[in-house]
Design a protein around this motif. Structure first.
Motif, PDB file in Angstrom:
ATOM      1  N   ASN A  76       0.822  -1.199   0.000  1.00  0.00           N
ATOM      2  CA  ASN A  76       0.000   0.000   0.000  1.00  0.00           C
ATOM      3  C   ASN A  76       0.863   1.258   0.000  1.00  0.00           C
ATOM      4  OD1 ASN A  76      -1.377   2.196   1.936  1.00  0.00           O
ATOM      5  ND2 ASN A  76      -2.972   1.178   0.760  1.00  0.00           N
ATOM      6  N   LEU A  77       1.927   1.252   0.771  1.00  0.00           N
ATOM      7  CA  LEU A  77       2.828   2.401   0.852  1.00  0.00           C
ATOM      8  C   LEU A  77       3.513   2.660  -0.479  1.00  0.00           C
ATOM      9  CD1 LEU A  77       4.512   4.571   2.286  1.00  0.00           C
ATOM     10  CD2 LEU A  77       6.040   2.748   3.081  1.00  0.00           C
ATOM     11  N   TYR A  78       4.025   1.620  -1.116  1.00  0.00           N
ATOM     12  CA  TYR A  78       4.740   1.800  -2.377  1.00  0.00           C
ATOM     13  C   TYR A  78       3.813   2.335  -3.472  1.00  0.00           C
ATOM     14  CZ  TYR A  78       8.355  -0.985  -0.098  1.00  0.00           C
ATOM     15  OH  TYR A  78       9.303  -1.436   0.772  1.00  0.00           O
ATOM     16  N   GLY A  79       2.591   1.837  -3.496  1.00  0.00           N
ATOM     17  CA  GLY A  79       1.639   2.336  -4.485  1.00  0.00           C
ATOM     18  C   GLY A  79       1.272   3.790  -4.239  1.00  0.00           C
ATOM     19  N   PHE A  80       1.130   4.159  -2.984  1.00  0.00           N
ATOM     20  CA  PHE A  80       0.705   5.526  -2.670  1.00  0.00           C
ATOM     21  C   PHE A  80       1.813   6.541  -2.916  1.00  0.00           C
ATOM     22  CE2 PHE A  80      -0.094   9.015   0.401  1.00  0.00           C
ATOM     23  CZ  PHE A  80      -1.297   9.454  -0.126  1.00  0.00           C
ATOM     24  N   LEU A  81       3.067   6.158  -2.744  1.00  0.00           N
ATOM     25  CA  LEU A  81       4.171   7.083  -2.985  1.00  0.00           C
ATOM     26  C   LEU A  81       4.180   7.576  -4.428  1.00  0.00           C
ATOM     27  CD1 LEU A  81       7.081   5.457  -0.948  1.00  0.00           C
ATOM     28  CD2 LEU A  81       5.854   7.560  -0.426  1.00  0.00           C
ATOM     29  N   VAL A  82       3.793   6.707  -5.355  1.00  0.00           N
ATOM     30  CA  VAL A  82       3.718   7.111  -6.759  1.00  0.00           C
ATOM     31  C   VAL A  82       2.561   8.087  -6.965  1.00  0.00           C
ATOM     32  CG1 VAL A  82       3.422   6.284  -9.130  1.00  0.00           C
ATOM     33  CG2 VAL A  82       4.721   4.931  -7.490  1.00  0.00           C
TER      34      VAL A  82
ATOM     35  N   SER B  76      -1.111  17.021  -3.200  1.00  0.00           N
ATOM     36  CA  SER B  76      -2.142  17.242  -4.207  1.00  0.00           C
ATOM     37  C   SER B  76      -3.510  16.868  -3.638  1.00  0.00           C
ATOM     38  CB  SER B  76      -1.846  16.404  -5.455  1.00  0.00           C
ATOM     39  OG  SER B  76      -1.925  15.015  -5.148  1.00  0.00           O
ATOM     40  N   TRP B  77      -4.566  17.273  -4.331  1.00  0.00           N
ATOM     41  CA  TRP B  77      -5.919  16.964  -3.860  1.00  0.00           C
ATOM     42  C   TRP B  77      -6.154  15.455  -3.845  1.00  0.00           C
ATOM     43  CZ3 TRP B  77      -8.305  20.512  -1.309  1.00  0.00           C
ATOM     44  CH2 TRP B  77      -8.139  21.865  -1.618  1.00  0.00           C
ATOM     45  N   LEU B  78      -5.686  14.756  -4.876  1.00  0.00           N
ATOM     46  CA  LEU B  78      -5.878  13.301  -4.934  1.00  0.00           C
ATOM     47  C   LEU B  78      -5.138  12.606  -3.806  1.00  0.00           C
ATOM     48  CD1 LEU B  78      -6.873  10.731  -6.322  1.00  0.00           C
ATOM     49  CD2 LEU B  78      -4.872  10.840  -7.825  1.00  0.00           C
TER      50      LEU B  78
ATOM     51  N   PHE C  33     -13.134  17.466  -2.136  1.00  0.00           N
ATOM     52  CA  PHE C  33     -11.826  17.719  -2.743  1.00  0.00           C
ATOM     53  C   PHE C  33     -11.934  17.861  -4.257  1.00  0.00           C
ATOM     54  CE2 PHE C  33      -8.519  16.191   0.573  1.00  0.00           C
ATOM     55  CZ  PHE C  33      -9.081  17.048   1.502  1.00  0.00           C
ATOM     56  N   TYR C  34     -12.852  17.116  -4.867  1.00  0.00           N
ATOM     57  CA  TYR C  34     -13.042  17.240  -6.316  1.00  0.00           C
ATOM     58  C   TYR C  34     -13.524  18.650  -6.659  1.00  0.00           C
ATOM     59  CZ  TYR C  34     -14.957  16.550 -10.986  1.00  0.00           C
ATOM     60  OH  TYR C  34     -15.237  16.678 -12.316  1.00  0.00           O
ATOM     61  N   GLY C  35     -14.481  19.148  -5.912  1.00  0.00           N
ATOM     62  CA  GLY C  35     -14.963  20.506  -6.137  1.00  0.00           C
ATOM     63  C   GLY C  35     -13.888  21.541  -5.904  1.00  0.00           C
TER      64      GLY C  35
END
Length: 315
Positions: A40-46, A117-119, A207-209
């Motif tokens: 999960n950590l490795y995916g989120f860092l990207v 970032s927002w995402l 966050f999208y708005g």
């Protein structure tokens, strides 16, 4: 025109995050829990900086915090396997608390959220909490968990009062909602899933708005409707889904700790309402008032229908 194109790198990273969380939550072995959190950590860092356009500072901070938590958890798991129960539980709990960003190791969350970032901010406040919170509720004693819940509700409510940054305000807001999720998790996993789904939807819309406002005018109909709906759901105002989620936790809870959660939500209404008036009410002066009213009517109808469906599912 809003683009919904997602790069392949982001899709792969989101898939790795999803697999890691599912592996961590469903695993019966400590090694599986740790491995899932690492994936999960490795995916989120990207996800935090896929194109290199954002400042590397929050990414580095998040990596250091999560790596430290992972090391503590791994040392704790090894100690548990070697029958050193007390030291193993202490290390595992410390690592999980640090990774989940709850009291008393919560101070890193607002500083990282502020510059992300927002995402990345949205995922950090929602999906990234699932596995650590589930594991924390399993290993932390009940009395210690009550202390965490009360502290998170108080810190989130008071800390967000004088914040000017939307992201930082959302970080402190997440502390209050985390207290509700932890309380629901102690009594029923179904209630936790329901509350988490509503909270994730609220944060996603809000966050999208807000991200659209960086590209459009403040009075944009789409951005105002999305942010307004997300904000009202986060506030827990009836008849929106956020109110129903809190009612479900209240009905399932048999502890006086719920009073702290309610007080935290009431205090946090202050900064919610301040931001609501500064952002959403500007849509009322839009030239196309008919379209704005139509959007808000659809928003309210969707929340009422969703609330009815959740109530029916629990009958």
């Amino acid at each position: 025109m809003v683009s919904f194109v997602v790069s392949p790198m982001k899709l792969v990273s989101l898939g790795v995050m999803l697999i890691g969380t599912i592996l961590s939550v469903s695993s019966e072995e400590l090694v599986g829990v740790w491995l899932g959190l690492e994936l999960n950590l490795y995916g989120f860092l990207v996800i935090m900086n896929p194109d290199g356009h954002y400042s590397p500072e929050p990414c580095v901070k998040y990596f250091v915090v999560q790596s430290t938590g992972s090391i503590l958890m791994l040392v704790g798991f090894v100690s548990l396997m070697e029958q050193h129960v007390v030291s193993g539980l202490v290390m595992s709990t410390a690592g999980t608390v640090l990774k989940s960003g709850v009291f008393p190791l919560h101070s890193w969350v607002p500083s990282i959220i502020k510059n992300s970032s927002w995402l990345a901010s949205g995922l950090m406040l929602t999906w990234q909490k699932v596995a650590p919170l589930v594991f924390l509720s399993m290993i932390l004693p009940s009395k210690s968990l009550w202390v965490v819940i009360v502290s998170m509700a108080g810190i989130g409510a008071v800390g967000g009062l004088n914040q000017n940054s939307v992201r930082v305000m959302s970080a402190y807001s997440s502390f209050v909602h985390t207290s509700w999720m932890l309380l629901g998790l102690t009594w029923s996993s179904v209630v936790f899933v329901g509350y988490f789904a509503v909270y994730s939807l609220s944060v996603g819309l809000f966050f999208y708005g807000c991200s659209l406002m960086n590209k459009m005018s403040m009075g944009s109909q789409l951005s105002s409707a999305a942010s307004g709906m997300g904000l009202l759901m986060l506030m827990g105002m009836p008849p929106f889904l956020g109110f129903l989620a809190k009612v479900l936790v209240f009905l399932m809870s048999g502890s006086l700790v719920i009073v702290a959660c309610i007080m935290g939500s009431v205090i946090s209404l202050k900064f919610y309402i301040d931001f609501f008036y500064s952002m959403v009410m500007k849509s009322l002066v839009d030239k196309n008032k008919v379209e704005v009213k139509a959007i808000w009517s659809l928003v309210i109808c969707m929340n009422i229908m969703g609330g009815a469906l959740i109530l029916v599912s629990f009958i």
